[in-house]
Design a protein around this motif. Structure first.
Motif, PDB file in Angstrom:
ATOM      1  N   UNK A 197      62.027  66.885  61.137  1.00  0.00           N
ATOM      2  CA  UNK A 197      61.183  65.930  60.171  1.00  0.00           C
ATOM      3  C   UNK A 197      59.918  65.449  60.822  1.00  0.00           C
ATOM      4  N   UNK A 198      58.777  65.509  60.023  1.00  0.00           N
ATOM      5  CA  UNK A 198      57.582  65.255  60.740  1.00  0.00           C
ATOM      6  C   UNK A 198      56.915  63.943  60.061  1.00  0.00           C
ATOM      7  N   UNK A 199      56.411  62.874  60.565  1.00  0.00           N
ATOM      8  CA  UNK A 199      55.873  61.704  60.096  1.00  0.00           C
ATOM      9  C   UNK A 199      54.618  61.749  60.839  1.00  0.00           C
ATOM     10  N   UNK A 200      53.445  60.822  59.885  1.00  0.00           N
ATOM     11  CA  UNK A 200      52.530  60.514  60.759  1.00  0.00           C
ATOM     12  C   UNK A 200      52.292  58.888  60.540  1.00  0.00           C
ATOM     13  N   UNK A 201      51.425  58.421  61.165  1.00  0.00           N
ATOM     14  CA  UNK A 201      51.223  57.119  60.970  1.00  0.00           C
ATOM     15  C   UNK A 201      49.869  56.658  61.566  1.00  0.00           C
ATOM     16  N   UNK A 202      48.828  55.814  61.064  1.00  0.00           N
ATOM     17  CA  UNK A 202      47.558  55.626  61.178  1.00  0.00           C
ATOM     18  C   UNK A 202      47.464  54.228  61.638  1.00  0.00           C
ATOM     19  N   UNK A 203      46.787  53.919  62.869  1.00  0.00           N
ATOM     20  CA  UNK A 203      46.437  52.442  63.098  1.00  0.00           C
ATOM     21  C   UNK A 203      44.957  52.590  63.672  1.00  0.00           C
ATOM     22  N   UNK A 204      43.902  52.291  62.789  1.00  0.00           N
ATOM     23  CA  UNK A 204      42.812  52.158  62.822  1.00  0.00           C
ATOM     24  C   UNK A 204      42.353  53.690  63.436  1.00  0.00           C
ATOM     25  N   UNK A 205      41.652  53.920  64.699  1.00  0.00           N
ATOM     26  CA  UNK A 205      41.408  55.038  64.985  1.00  0.00           C
ATOM     27  C   UNK A 205      42.439  56.046  65.686  1.00  0.00           C
ATOM     28  N   UNK A 206      43.379  55.500  65.918  1.00  0.00           N
ATOM     29  CA  UNK A 206      44.531  56.274  66.299  1.00  0.00           C
ATOM     30  C   UNK A 206      45.603  56.694  65.427  1.00  0.00           C
ATOM     31  N   UNK A 207      45.529  57.980  65.159  1.00  0.00           N
ATOM     32  CA  UNK A 207      46.648  58.594  64.240  1.00  0.00           C
ATOM     33  C   UNK A 207      47.533  59.381  65.071  1.00  0.00           C
ATOM     34  N   UNK A 208      48.759  59.138  64.552  1.00  0.00           N
ATOM     35  CA  UNK A 208      50.036  59.794  65.419  1.00  0.00           C
ATOM     36  C   UNK A 208      50.966  60.799  64.495  1.00  0.00           C
ATOM     37  N   UNK A 209      51.330  61.751  65.265  1.00  0.00           N
ATOM     38  CA  UNK A 209      52.387  62.491  64.614  1.00  0.00           C
ATOM     39  C   UNK A 209      53.646  62.551  65.301  1.00  0.00           C
ATOM     40  N   UNK A 210      54.702  62.301  64.560  1.00  0.00           N
ATOM     41  CA  UNK A 210      56.073  62.280  65.284  1.00  0.00           C
ATOM     42  C   UNK A 210      56.886  63.256  64.661  1.00  0.00           C
ATOM     43  N   UNK A 211      57.359  64.223  65.614  1.00  0.00           N
ATOM     44  CA  UNK A 211      58.088  65.437  65.378  1.00  0.00           C
ATOM     45  C   UNK A 211      59.668  64.783  65.629  1.00  0.00           C
ATOM     46  N   UNK A 212      60.634  64.887  64.924  1.00  0.00           N
ATOM     47  CA  UNK A 212      61.771  64.530  65.070  1.00  0.00           C
ATOM     48  C   UNK A 212      62.882  65.665  64.779  1.00  0.00           C
ATOM     49  N   UNK A 213      63.797  65.773  65.789  1.00  0.00           N
ATOM     50  CA  UNK A 213      64.861  66.777  65.276  1.00  0.00           C
ATOM     51  C   UNK A 213      66.150  66.374  65.798  1.00  0.00           C
TER      52      UNK A 213
END
Length: 202
Positions: free
Chosen positions: A80-96
């Protein structure tokens, strides 16, 4: 960083993207991975600003490239892939539910098991040219694909001529993990064994 590869429970790989490099460390600019589109594995990528991706990602490699072309590479059985955005930092989380393993790159060498997993994924990618193999592989859960890798490896390394190709400790880990999956995830192990048998027969 990915979760510990053979711990029970999910593995995670968290990657932060920024609009400008900090020049203080490895600065990811692009994430290349595989997704399933209309039932077929296709290459996909994330750049800053990160869009909302399809919530699932497919088995294969995850490649993280920085501003100067350096890269880190990981092997995964999908999840599963989720993303988050916090101002100028965007993050992708790969979970398996299966391991996510470092294949090496800018930030360090490959994990011992990762080379074997990378080779398995290359074999699976080649075999997926057969439509029936592709459909079977894309229908399996990450745990079932991990089970396919383990069963195939155990079968290969049970022959004396192949034992020299792997360390005794790694062989012990492969066998132990195979027994654990057979005991805890019997249906996934059975489905994975079917795929692995097809790969060995090809």
């Amino acid at each position: 960083m990915p979760g510990a590869p053979l711990d029970h429970g999910a593995a995670y790989l968290l990657i932060a993207l920024r609009p400008r490099p900090t020049r203080a460390h490895f600065d990811p600019e692009r994430i290349e991975y595989w997704t399933v589109d209309s039932g077929r594995a296709e290459p996909a990528a994330l750049d800053w600003p990160v869009r909302r991706p399809d919530p699932s990602y497919s088995w294969g490699t995850i490649r993280i490239v920085d501003r100067i072309g350096a890269a880190n590479k990981f092997a995964s059985f999908g999840g599963v892939l989720t993303v988050s955005r916090d101002l100028d930092v965007h993050a992708a989380l790969f979970r398996s539910e299966a391991p996510i393993l470092a294949l090496g790159g800018h930030s360090g060498p490959a994990e011992p098991l990762a080379t074997n997993v990378g080779a398995f994924l290359a074999v699976l990618h080649a075999a997926a040219g057969d439509e029936s193999v592709r459909r079977l592989a894309d229908s399996l859960s990450p745990v079932a694909l991990y089970a396919a890798f383990l069963w195939r490896a155990v079968q290969i390394y049970k022959y004396e001529s192949a034992v020299a190709m792997v360390s005794p400790r790694l062989l012990s880990v492969l066998r132990s993990e195979h027994r654990r999956l057979a005991a805890e995830f019997s249906s996934d192990e059975e489905a994975g064994r079917d795929l692995a048998a097809r790969l060995l027969a090809a």
